[in-house]
Design a protein around this motif. Structure first.
Motif, PDB file in Angstrom:
ATOM      1  N   TYR A   2       5.342  -6.843   2.673  1.00  0.00           N
ATOM      2  CA  TYR A   2       5.581  -7.242   3.703  1.00  0.00           C
ATOM      3  C   TYR A   2       5.120  -7.557   4.540  1.00  0.00           C
ATOM      4  CZ  TYR A   2      10.165  -5.469   2.384  1.00  0.00           C
ATOM      5  OH  TYR A   2      12.052  -5.328   2.195  1.00  0.00           O
ATOM      6  N   GLY A   3       3.840  -6.375   5.016  1.00  0.00           N
ATOM      7  CA  GLY A   3       2.938  -7.028   5.854  1.00  0.00           C
ATOM      8  C   GLY A   3       2.899  -7.767   6.059  1.00  0.00           C
ATOM      9  N   GLY A   4       1.459  -8.554   4.899  1.00  0.00           N
ATOM     10  CA  GLY A   4       1.261 -10.005   3.985  1.00  0.00           C
ATOM     11  C   GLY A   4       2.191 -11.124   4.533  1.00  0.00           C
ATOM     12  N   MET A  14      -2.691   2.832   1.629  1.00  0.00           N
ATOM     13  CA  MET A  14      -2.600   3.594   0.486  1.00  0.00           C
ATOM     14  C   MET A  14      -2.767   3.606  -0.787  1.00  0.00           C
ATOM     15  SD  MET A  14       2.433   4.225   0.407  1.00  0.00           S
ATOM     16  CE  MET A  14       2.077   2.495  -0.147  1.00  0.00           C
ATOM     17  N   LEU A  15      -3.058   2.241  -1.330  1.00  0.00           N
ATOM     18  CA  LEU A  15      -2.649   2.172  -2.495  1.00  0.00           C
ATOM     19  C   LEU A  15      -4.493   2.318  -2.727  1.00  0.00           C
ATOM     20  CD1 LEU A  15      -1.672  -1.460  -2.790  1.00  0.00           C
ATOM     21  CD2 LEU A  15      -0.145   0.625  -3.406  1.00  0.00           C
ATOM     22  N   MET A  48       7.412  -2.039  23.054  1.00  0.00           N
ATOM     23  CA  MET A  48       6.874  -0.483  23.085  1.00  0.00           C
ATOM     24  C   MET A  48       8.465  -0.055  23.377  1.00  0.00           C
ATOM     25  SD  MET A  48       4.078   0.466  21.960  1.00  0.00           S
ATOM     26  CE  MET A  48       2.451  -0.006  21.216  1.00  0.00           C
ATOM     27  N   LEU A  64       4.422 -11.181   6.735  1.00  0.00           N
ATOM     28  CA  LEU A  64       5.397 -11.099   8.103  1.00  0.00           C
ATOM     29  C   LEU A  64       3.829 -11.702   8.883  1.00  0.00           C
ATOM     30  CD1 LEU A  64       6.698  -7.649   9.927  1.00  0.00           C
ATOM     31  CD2 LEU A  64       7.109 -10.296  10.280  1.00  0.00           C
ATOM     32  N   MET A  65       2.439 -11.763   8.381  1.00  0.00           N
ATOM     33  CA  MET A  65       1.273 -11.954   8.976  1.00  0.00           C
ATOM     34  C   MET A  65       1.095 -13.738   8.411  1.00  0.00           C
ATOM     35  SD  MET A  65      -1.575  -9.199   8.409  1.00  0.00           S
ATOM     36  CE  MET A  65      -2.451 -10.576  10.133  1.00  0.00           C
ATOM     37  N   ARG A 104      -2.150  -0.224   6.652  1.00  0.00           N
ATOM     38  CA  ARG A 104      -1.661   0.818   6.310  1.00  0.00           C
ATOM     39  C   ARG A 104      -1.162   1.232   4.469  1.00  0.00           C
ATOM     40  NH1 ARG A 104       3.445   1.925   8.899  1.00  0.00           N
ATOM     41  NH2 ARG A 104       2.746   0.416  10.586  1.00  0.00           N
ATOM     42  N   GLY A 105      -0.584  -0.104   4.284  1.00  0.00           N
ATOM     43  CA  GLY A 105      -0.049  -0.168   3.322  1.00  0.00           C
ATOM     44  C   GLY A 105      -1.412  -0.505   2.285  1.00  0.00           C
ATOM     45  N   LEU A 106      -2.484  -1.258   2.480  1.00  0.00           N
ATOM     46  CA  LEU A 106      -3.484  -0.690   1.588  1.00  0.00           C
ATOM     47  C   LEU A 106      -4.560   0.031   1.155  1.00  0.00           C
ATOM     48  CD1 LEU A 106      -5.229  -4.324   2.599  1.00  0.00           C
ATOM     49  CD2 LEU A 106      -4.096  -3.907   0.730  1.00  0.00           C
ATOM     50  N   LYS A 109      -1.494   9.532  -1.281  1.00  0.00           N
ATOM     51  CA  LYS A 109       0.005   9.216   0.326  1.00  0.00           C
ATOM     52  C   LYS A 109      -0.357  10.915   0.544  1.00  0.00           C
ATOM     53  CE  LYS A 109       3.650   6.378  -1.123  1.00  0.00           C
ATOM     54  NZ  LYS A 109       5.231   6.682  -1.964  1.00  0.00           N
ATOM     55  N   ILE A 150       1.604  -6.371  14.002  1.00  0.00           N
ATOM     56  CA  ILE A 150       2.621  -5.864  13.213  1.00  0.00           C
ATOM     57  C   ILE A 150       2.560  -5.106  11.940  1.00  0.00           C
ATOM     58  CG2 ILE A 150       4.973  -5.199  12.738  1.00  0.00           C
ATOM     59  CD1 ILE A 150       5.964  -4.688  15.314  1.00  0.00           C
ATOM     60  N   GLY A 151       2.812  -7.191  11.404  1.00  0.00           N
ATOM     61  CA  GLY A 151       2.505  -6.864  10.065  1.00  0.00           C
ATOM     62  C   GLY A 151       1.032  -6.389   9.637  1.00  0.00           C
ATOM     63  N   GLY A 152      -0.003  -7.185  10.420  1.00  0.00           N
ATOM     64  CA  GLY A 152      -1.648  -6.319  10.018  1.00  0.00           C
ATOM     65  C   GLY A 152      -1.681  -4.743  10.273  1.00  0.00           C
ATOM     66  N   ILE A 159       5.348  -1.828   0.974  1.00  0.00           N
ATOM     67  CA  ILE A 159       4.149  -2.352   1.868  1.00  0.00           C
ATOM     68  C   ILE A 159       3.618  -3.062   2.391  1.00  0.00           C
ATOM     69  CG2 ILE A 159       3.801  -0.141   1.203  1.00  0.00           C
ATOM     70  CD1 ILE A 159       3.003   0.443   4.629  1.00  0.00           C
ATOM     71  N   VAL A 160       2.500  -3.248   1.771  1.00  0.00           N
ATOM     72  CA  VAL A 160       1.865  -4.128   2.056  1.00  0.00           C
ATOM     73  C   VAL A 160       2.153  -5.655   1.281  1.00  0.00           C
ATOM     74  CG1 VAL A 160      -0.210  -5.098   0.919  1.00  0.00           C
ATOM     75  CG2 VAL A 160       0.191  -3.044   0.374  1.00  0.00           C
ATOM     76  N   TYR A 220      -3.219   7.804   5.425  1.00  0.00           N
ATOM     77  CA  TYR A 220      -2.762   6.947   5.082  1.00  0.00           C
ATOM     78  C   TYR A 220      -1.746   6.511   6.470  1.00  0.00           C
ATOM     79  CZ  TYR A 220       2.373   6.657   3.297  1.00  0.00           C
ATOM     80  OH  TYR A 220       2.958   6.305   3.562  1.00  0.00           O
ATOM     81  N   PHE A 277      -0.659  -4.286  18.021  1.00  0.00           N
ATOM     82  CA  PHE A 277       0.058  -3.109  17.734  1.00  0.00           C
ATOM     83  C   PHE A 277      -0.407  -2.195  16.390  1.00  0.00           C
ATOM     84  CE2 PHE A 277       3.047  -4.893  20.020  1.00  0.00           C
ATOM     85  CZ  PHE A 277       4.292  -3.120  19.819  1.00  0.00           C
ATOM     86  N   PHE A 308      -9.566  -8.928  11.213  1.00  0.00           N
ATOM     87  CA  PHE A 308      -8.466  -9.145  11.713  1.00  0.00           C
ATOM     88  C   PHE A 308      -8.771 -10.469  12.792  1.00  0.00           C
ATOM     89  CE2 PHE A 308      -5.143  -7.043  14.778  1.00  0.00           C
ATOM     90  CZ  PHE A 308      -4.073  -7.392  13.596  1.00  0.00           C
ATOM     91  N   MET A 326       2.312   7.417  14.619  1.00  0.00           N
ATOM     92  CA  MET A 326       2.088   7.877  15.745  1.00  0.00           C
ATOM     93  C   MET A 326       0.379   8.499  16.908  1.00  0.00           C
ATOM     94  SD  MET A 326       4.807   9.589  16.522  1.00  0.00           S
ATOM     95  CE  MET A 326       6.137   9.699  15.966  1.00  0.00           C
ATOM     96  N   ILE A 341       1.073  -3.011   8.703  1.00  0.00           N
ATOM     97  CA  ILE A 341       1.581  -2.903   8.023  1.00  0.00           C
ATOM     98  C   ILE A 341       0.187  -3.144   6.907  1.00  0.00           C
ATOM     99  CG2 ILE A 341       3.374  -2.242   6.284  1.00  0.00           C
ATOM    100  CD1 ILE A 341       4.828  -2.958   9.133  1.00  0.00           C
ATOM    101  N   LEU A 342      -0.085  -3.996   6.576  1.00  0.00           N
ATOM    102  CA  LEU A 342      -0.945  -4.567   6.107  1.00  0.00           C
ATOM    103  C   LEU A 342      -2.007  -3.718   5.558  1.00  0.00           C
ATOM    104  CD1 LEU A 342      -1.662  -7.135   3.308  1.00  0.00           C
ATOM    105  CD2 LEU A 342      -3.343  -7.255   5.183  1.00  0.00           C
TER     106      LEU A 342
END
Lengths: 294, 321
Positions: free
Chosen positions: B283-285, A114-115, B112, B287-288, A110-112, A119, A103-105, B280-281, A218, A40, A82, A223, A107-108
């Motif tokens: 949550y991601g971290g 963004m930081l 998916m 979850l993993m 994407r978040g990093l 945005k 999914i966690g990866g 958001i970071v 970011y 993902f 990863f 999509m 988000i991580l």
């Protein structure tokens, strides 16, 4: 503009976005075939390609031709890390855990991003100007040719790698039967790592060549990644021509739908196609149904 | 079964007494959302934790409930309670119908497909401007009323939402411990074996999917009436992921775990306000890390951790002696 020209225009732009979906889709398929995992986070590599190129050009003032390979290299490194940190510790986990960890990866990452960046959406300069070229009444940007050209080269390279190199053949062996591949001396774990490296490289390059057309930020990876997955599903998770055709079909349908029906529902079109394919032919348009072994 | 009842009574008493400690506090407001998230997390857990079917589109059902209630009770001036009932049944029915093709899929493909479904619904919320007011959001939704009682304060909303939570938890605990719950677990562990034993796996999966969607729709209706304003971002992909995080962190297949996950993930951002953009970071971290180091979630992970520490200590003690 008359309808014929309009449709031609949609077809041409559909082909180039379709090529991008195909590249991303092949990235999904390579990992899926090597590991059985749907990554993902594939879309995040695409995002990283565009954002890293931009970063290298703006902050380090590198020229485009130097920023691109360096960005691909860095994104590939992220793919490698990863796999090492997230996928390898979970080698025997259930599909649900694997979905959750990728999914966690995603988000991580994407978040990093963004930081680290911000945005906003950014534009990458086109590779060779933005003087439109007229073809039979439709206008085409030079970037479209770059996209199509690079896609063709990458797919060619991909085919050569899997059919004519030792590592490529070893990876195919792993996808047929990892245990047997291990018994004949193939380092299966290294092949899994390699699959992540290759998909990250392909994905990030796709992100770079599309960024001058569609802007980058970011969160573009979500999509693009999902549409790449659509392409892979249409192609039956093949890492070859069927997925390319899947990408092109998707790109063209989406472009026609956006132009002739409604641009607001453009993204929904891809997902309606995804659901229809999953419901009716989960093995893809070209695949044969597989019987399940218990 | 008796143990389950005692657990439930303790949980209910805590829930009913909590306002004594927090009444008048802004935490009451947060606790209302903990309640709504608990409903959602328990609903997702029935599907994911018990029947082993993943969904990345549950925010869609939540959103359909919220928009359904908002449109019927505001635009068409229906009685809100009737609207809630009709919407819940309609969303449950819809999930039942799409459940047959969708739950034929497994693992990654199911993930998916549900994700695609969630995104389509999200796009419709944004684009069907005549009905949903589009990206600017739907406002002016009335509070719920019960005779002379108007649910217009955090205190009243707390009891409104948590009475639904208590009902839902009771239903879920009973369901999980019934014949059907055992069938779920059989499907989870070995679907083919369960089928061979005469479990109608296909129908059961669709039923639990529909039930789960129905609970999410009710949570959505409550959310709409509590907030009186809704907008598409509250029902996007991120929310589906947040729900998944709650369920995973709490513990798959544990109803009280889902409550724990909802409590933790709703409260944490409140305490860590400085985390505003970092969440958001986080949550991601989380979850993993949870998936790698605590695959059973908090409800199983914490006791395990204690046992491990105790075990280590015993070993050390043994070595010294």
């Amino acid at each position: 503009m008359e309808l014929g020209n309009q449709v031609l225009q949609y077809l041409l732009s559909g082909f180039s976005t379709g090529a991008i979906y195909a590249l991303i889709g092949i990235g999904f398929s390579i990992i899926y075939n090597a590991t059985g995992i749907i990554n993902f986070a594939q879309g995040e590599f695409v995002m990283l390609g565009g954002m890293l190129t931009l970063f290298l050009m703006e902050t380090l003032k590198l020229p485009l031709w130097a920023a691109i390979p360096l960005a691909v290299l860095l994104a590939t490194l992220v793919g490698l890390v990863f796999e090492r940190l997230a996928i390898r510790p979970l080698s025997k986990a259930s599909p649900i855990s694997l979905v959750i960890i990728t999914i966690g990866g995603s988000i991580l990452i994407r978040g990093l991003s963004m930081l680290i960046w911000d945005k906003d959406t950014h534009a990458l300069p086109p590779f060779s100007g933005d003087e439109p070229i007229m073809i039979a009444g439709a206008t085409v940007l030079p970037q479209h040719f770059w996209i199509l050209g690079i896609t063709v080269v990458l797919i060619g390279l991909n085919k050569w790698f899997f059919n004519h190199t030792i590592s490529g053949k070893a990876m195919r062996a792993c996808s047929y039967n990892p245990r047997a591949a291990g018994l004949v001396g193939i380092d299966v774990r290294r092949m899994v790592l390699l699959s992540f490296v290759i998909s990250a490289a392909m994905g990030s390059l796709a992100g770079i060549i599309v960024a001058p057309l569609t802007m980058t930020s970011y969160d573009v990876g979500v999509m693009l990644g999902l549409k790449g997955f659509c392409a892979a599903i249409i192609g039956g998770m093949s890492s070859g021509i069927p997925t390319v055709i899947g990408g092109l079909i998707l790109g063209v349908l989406e472009s026609l739908g956006a132009g002739l029906i409604s641009s607001g529902y453009k993204d929904a079109i891809a997902f309606v196609i995804l659901l229809l394919i999953l419901f009716i032919r989960p093995q893809g348009l070209f695949g044969k149904p597989e019987s399940e072994r218990v | 079964m008796k143990k389950e009842l005692i657990k439930y009574v303790i949980f209910a008493v805590c829930v009913l007494l909590a306002p004594l400690a927090f009444s008048g506090n802004y935490l009451m407001n947060v606790l209302v959302f903990v309640g709504i998230h608990t409903l959602l997390a328990v609903a997702l857990n029935l599907l994911l934790g018990y029947a082993g079917q993943i969904s990345l589109g549950h925010a869609a059902f939540f959103g359909l409930g919220a928009y359904g209630s908002a449109i019927l009770s505001t635009t068409y001036e229906w009685n809100p309670w009737l609207a809630m009932l009709v919407v819940a049944l309609a969303v449950g029915g819809l999930a039942f119908a799409i459940g047959f093709p969708i739950l034929k899929l497994k693992g990654h493909y199911l993930a998916m497909a549900t994700l695609g479904m969630g995104i389509i619904v999200y796009i419709v919320f944004n684009e069907w401007i005549d009905m949903t007011e589009g990206p600017s959001g739907f406002s002016g939704i009335p509070n719920l009323e019960l005779g002379p009682l108007v649910f217009d304060s955090d205190f009243k909303n707390y009891y409104l939402v948590w009475s639904f939570v208590l009902g839902c938890v009771l239903l879920s605990v009973n369901l999980a411990n019934s014949r059907i719950g055992r069938a779920f677990r059989a499907i989870h562990d070995a679907e083919v074996a369960a089928r061979v034993m005469g479990v109608n796996a296909r129908l059961l999966k669709v039923q639990v999917f529909a039930l789960s969607a129905l609970i999410c729709a009710i949570a959505g209706s409550l959310y709409a009436h509590v907030m009186t304003f809704i907008a598409p971002p509250s029902f996007g992909f991120n929310i589906s992921v947040e729900l998944l995080t709650m369920v995973v962190i709490g513990g798959l297949g544990s109803i009280y775990g889902s409550f724990l996950g909802a409590l933790l993930l709703t409260m944490l951002p409140e305490f860590l306000r400085f985390m505003h953009d970092y969440d958001i970071v986080f949550y991601g971290g989380l979850l993993m890390l949870m998936t790698i180091f605590m695959p059973g979630g908090l409800v199983r992970g914490i006791p395990d951790l204690f046992r491990k520490i105790a075990g280590l200590r015993n070993k050390k003690g043994g070595a010294h002696a």
